[in-house]
Motif scaffolding. Structure first.
Motif, PDB file in Angstrom:
ATOM      1  N   ALA A 155      30.513  33.104  41.310  1.00 23.85           N
ATOM      2  CA  ALA A 155      31.911  33.553  41.327  1.00 23.85           C
ATOM      3  C   ALA A 155      32.152  34.647  40.290  1.00 23.85           C
ATOM      4  O   ALA A 155      32.825  35.649  40.562  1.00 23.85           O
ATOM      5  N   LEU A 156      31.587  34.483  39.092  1.00 26.42           N
ATOM      6  CA  LEU A 156      31.745  35.489  38.038  1.00 26.42           C
ATOM      7  C   LEU A 156      31.084  36.805  38.424  1.00 26.42           C
ATOM      8  O   LEU A 156      31.601  37.885  38.113  1.00 26.42           O
ATOM      9  N   ALA A 157      29.946  36.717  39.108  1.00 24.99           N
ATOM     10  CA  ALA A 157      29.240  37.935  39.536  1.00 24.99           C
ATOM     11  C   ALA A 157      30.065  38.722  40.547  1.00 24.99           C
ATOM     12  O   ALA A 157      30.215  39.951  40.432  1.00 24.99           O
ATOM     13  N   VAL A 158      30.621  38.020  41.527  1.00 26.30           N
ATOM     14  CA  VAL A 158      31.443  38.693  42.537  1.00 26.30           C
ATOM     15  C   VAL A 158      32.730  39.235  41.903  1.00 26.30           C
ATOM     16  O   VAL A 158      33.181  40.342  42.233  1.00 26.30           O
ATOM     17  N   LEU A 159      33.310  38.470  40.975  1.00 21.99           N
ATOM     18  CA  LEU A 159      34.511  38.934  40.267  1.00 21.99           C
ATOM     19  C   LEU A 159      34.221  40.227  39.520  1.00 21.99           C
ATOM     20  O   LEU A 159      35.026  41.175  39.554  1.00 21.99           O
ATOM     21  N   TYR A 160      33.072  40.276  38.859  1.00 13.75           N
ATOM     22  CA  TYR A 160      32.704  41.491  38.128  1.00 13.75           C
ATOM     23  C   TYR A 160      32.511  42.663  39.083  1.00 13.75           C
ATOM     24  O   TYR A 160      33.019  43.765  38.843  1.00 13.75           O
ATOM     25  N   ASP A 161      31.790  42.430  40.166  1.00 14.70           N
ATOM     26  CA  ASP A 161      31.499  43.504  41.119  1.00 14.70           C
ATOM     27  C   ASP A 161      32.775  44.089  41.722  1.00 14.70           C
ATOM     28  O   ASP A 161      32.886  45.311  41.883  1.00 14.70           O
ATOM     29  N   TYR A 162      33.727  43.210  42.042  1.00 13.68           N
ATOM     30  CA  TYR A 162      34.928  43.649  42.747  1.00 13.68           C
ATOM     31  C   TYR A 162      36.013  44.163  41.803  1.00 13.68           C
ATOM     32  O   TYR A 162      36.683  45.158  42.111  1.00 13.68           O
ATOM     33  N   TRP A 163      36.161  43.518  40.651  1.00 14.52           N
ATOM     34  CA  TRP A 163      37.314  43.810  39.783  1.00 14.52           C
ATOM     35  C   TRP A 163      36.943  44.008  38.317  1.00 14.52           C
ATOM     36  O   TRP A 163      37.394  44.947  37.667  1.00 14.52           O
ATOM     37  N   GLY A 164      36.107  43.097  37.785  1.00 12.19           N
ATOM     38  CA  GLY A 164      35.862  43.068  36.353  1.00 12.19           C
ATOM     39  C   GLY A 164      35.295  44.345  35.781  1.00 12.19           C
ATOM     40  O   GLY A 164      35.676  44.767  34.681  1.00 12.19           O
ATOM     41  N   LYS A 165      34.398  45.005  36.502  1.00 12.41           N
ATOM     42  CA  LYS A 165      33.748  46.195  35.943  1.00 12.41           C
ATOM     43  C   LYS A 165      34.715  47.357  35.746  1.00 12.41           C
ATOM     44  O   LYS A 165      34.410  48.305  35.022  1.00 12.41           O
ATOM     45  N   HIS A 166      35.872  47.272  36.374  1.00 13.83           N
ATOM     46  CA  HIS A 166      36.878  48.323  36.218  1.00 13.83           C
ATOM     47  C   HIS A 166      37.820  48.056  35.042  1.00 13.83           C
ATOM     48  O   HIS A 166      38.684  48.878  34.750  1.00 13.83           O
ATOM     49  N   GLN A 167      37.631  46.904  34.388  1.00 18.84           N
ATOM     50  CA  GLN A 167      38.492  46.526  33.268  1.00 18.84           C
ATOM     51  C   GLN A 167      37.813  46.881  31.953  1.00 18.84           C
ATOM     52  O   GLN A 167      36.678  46.471  31.705  1.00 18.84           O
ATOM     53  N   HIS A 168      38.501  47.648  31.128  1.00 27.17           N
ATOM     54  CA  HIS A 168      37.906  48.176  29.901  1.00 27.17           C
ATOM     55  C   HIS A 168      37.456  47.065  28.954  1.00 27.17           C
ATOM     56  O   HIS A 168      36.346  47.110  28.411  1.00 27.17           O
ATOM     57  N   LEU A 169      38.287  46.044  28.753  1.00 26.97           N
ATOM     58  CA  LEU A 169      37.965  44.977  27.815  1.00 26.97           C
ATOM     59  C   LEU A 169      37.270  43.811  28.492  1.00 26.97           C
ATOM     60  O   LEU A 169      36.226  43.329  28.038  1.00 26.97           O
ATOM     61  N   PHE A 170      37.825  43.355  29.613  1.00 27.48           N
ATOM     62  CA  PHE A 170      37.294  42.154  30.249  1.00 27.48           C
ATOM     63  C   PHE A 170      35.962  42.403  30.952  1.00 27.48           C
ATOM     64  O   PHE A 170      35.148  41.482  31.095  1.00 27.48           O
TER      65      PHE A 170
END
Length: 304
Positions: free
Chosen positions: A129-144
Motif C-alpha cells: 500500500a505504501l509503495a502504490v501511495l508513493y508511486d501515485y501521490w507521495g513522490k510529488h510531495q516535497h516533505l512526505f
C-alpha cells in the motif's frame, strides 16, 4: 514473447534494486536471531526457518518489483518527455500490461509473506500500500515523499524481523535506519534530471552520517565487538560519500544520478552492517555477498 520484450519487462522491475530488498530481509533475520535458528534447524534436520527465509525473500521480490514497476506506470506521461527510452514510453511495454504485472507482483508478495505468519502478511500488505501511495501521490510531495519511500524500506526490514513476531515489539525502532537512509536517497534524487539542489544534497549527506553513527553505536548496545561492524561501515562510507561530494561540488545531474545509484546499491552494505552488529561478521559477509550480484545487474539494467 521475444527476448527484447522480456528484457523490457525486467527493466520495469529494476532487478539490481530488487537484490537490495532481499538484503533487508536477511538483515531482519539477523535482528530476529533467525540465522542461529536456521543453523540449529540444520543440525536437527528441520528446515522451518530456512523455508521462511525463502518465503520472505520471495515476498520482498514481489513487493519491490511490483512497486517500482507501478512507478513507471504512473510516470508514463512524464517519462515520455524526460526518459523516452524507458519501456513504456518507448512502446516496448503497454501501460495496461505493465499495470497488470505490477499488481500481480504485489499480490505474490503478500501471499508469500502469508505463508510465514499473519503479522508478516500484514506488514507485506502495508508495504504494498505504501509503495502504490508513493508511486501515485507521495513522490510529488516535497516533505512526505521521502518519508513515504523510507517507510517502504522500513516495512521491508521489519518484514524480515517478523519471522519471530515477538521480537518486533523490542526492535521496531531499527526501522528508522532504512527510513532515514532511503529518505536521503529520495531527496537527493530530485536533482537527477535538472540538477541544482545543493541544499537537498547537503541534507542527504547529513542523513547518511546519522545512519552510519547509529549503526556504529549498535555493538555497544548489543554486546557485539565493534571491530565486526566497522569494516562494513568503512565500505559504506567509501561507496556513498565520494560520488555525493562530487555531485555537491558540480550540481551536475549525471553526477547526482551516479550518487543516487551508488547509494541504492549501498543499501546492501547498510543491511550487512546491521546484520553484523546483531549476528556477527560472518552473517554480515553473507548479506554482503548480494552486493556483486546487484552491481552486475546494475550494469545490465537501470537503477533509477
Amino acid at each position: 514473447m521475444g527476448s527484447s520484450r522480456i528484457f523490457a519487462y525486467l527493466q520495469l522491475t529494476r532487478p539490481a534494486n530488487v537484490v537490495t530488498a532481499i538484503a533487508d530481509i536477511w538483515a531482519g533475520f539477523a535482528v530476529a536471531g533467525a540465522w542461529a535458528l536456521i543453523a540449529a534447524d540444520w543440525g536437527s534436520g528441520s528446515n522451518e526457518f530456512l523455508i521462511n527465509l525463502a518465503w520472505l525473500s520471495l515476498s520482498t521480490i514481489g513487493l519491490y518489483a511490483g512497486g517500482v514497476a507501478f512507478n513507471d506506470v504512473f510516470d508514463a506521461e512524464l517519462d515520455a518527455v524526460e526518459r523516452p527510452e524507458r519501456p513504456i514510453p518507448s512502446g516496448k511495454v503497454s501501460i495496461s500490461s505493465a499495470a497488470w504485472m505490477s499488481f500481480l507482483l504485489l499480490v505474490v508478495g503478500v501471499i508469500a509473506a502469508a505463508q510465514v505468519n499473519f503479522i508478516s502478511a500484514g506488514i507485506a500488505l502495508a508495504v504494498a500500500a505504501l509503495a502504490v501511495l508513493y508511486d501515485y501521490w507521495g513522490k510529488h510531495q516535497h516533505l512526505f515523499g521521502p518519508i513515504n519511500m523510507g517507510l517502504c524500506r522500513t516495512g521491508n526490514l521489519l518484514l524480515g524481523v517478523s519471522v519471530v513476531p515477538e521480537i518486533l515489539a523490542s526492535f521496531w525502532p531499527l526501522g528508522f535506519l532504512p527510513l532515514i537512509f532511503v529518505a536521503a536517497i529520495t531527496m537527493i534524487s530530485r536533482g537527477e534530471v535538472h540538477g541544482k539542489n545543493r541544499s537537498a544534497l547537503y541534507g542527504g549527506l547529513s542523513m547518511y552520517v546519522i545512519v552510519i553513527v547509529a549503526i556504529a553505536a549498535m555493538p555497544f548496545l548489543h554486546n557485539t565487538a565493534a571491530w565486526q561492524v566497522l569494516p562494513f561501515l568503512a565500505l559504506l562510507s567509501y561507496m556513498i560519500f565520494p560520488p555525493l561530494i562530487k555531485a555537491i561540488r558540480s550540481q551536475n545531474p549525471k553526477l547526482i544520478g551516479k550518487s543516487v545509484k551508488a547509494a541504492v546499491i549501498s543499501l546492501i552494505i547498510v543491511n550487512a552492517s546491521i546484520a553484523s552488529s546483531f549476528a556477527g561478521w560472518k552473517i554480515g559477509i553473507f548479506v554482503l555477498m548480494l552486493l556483486p550480484i546487484s552491481l552486475w545487474l546494475a550494469k545490465k539494467f537501470a537503477v533509477t
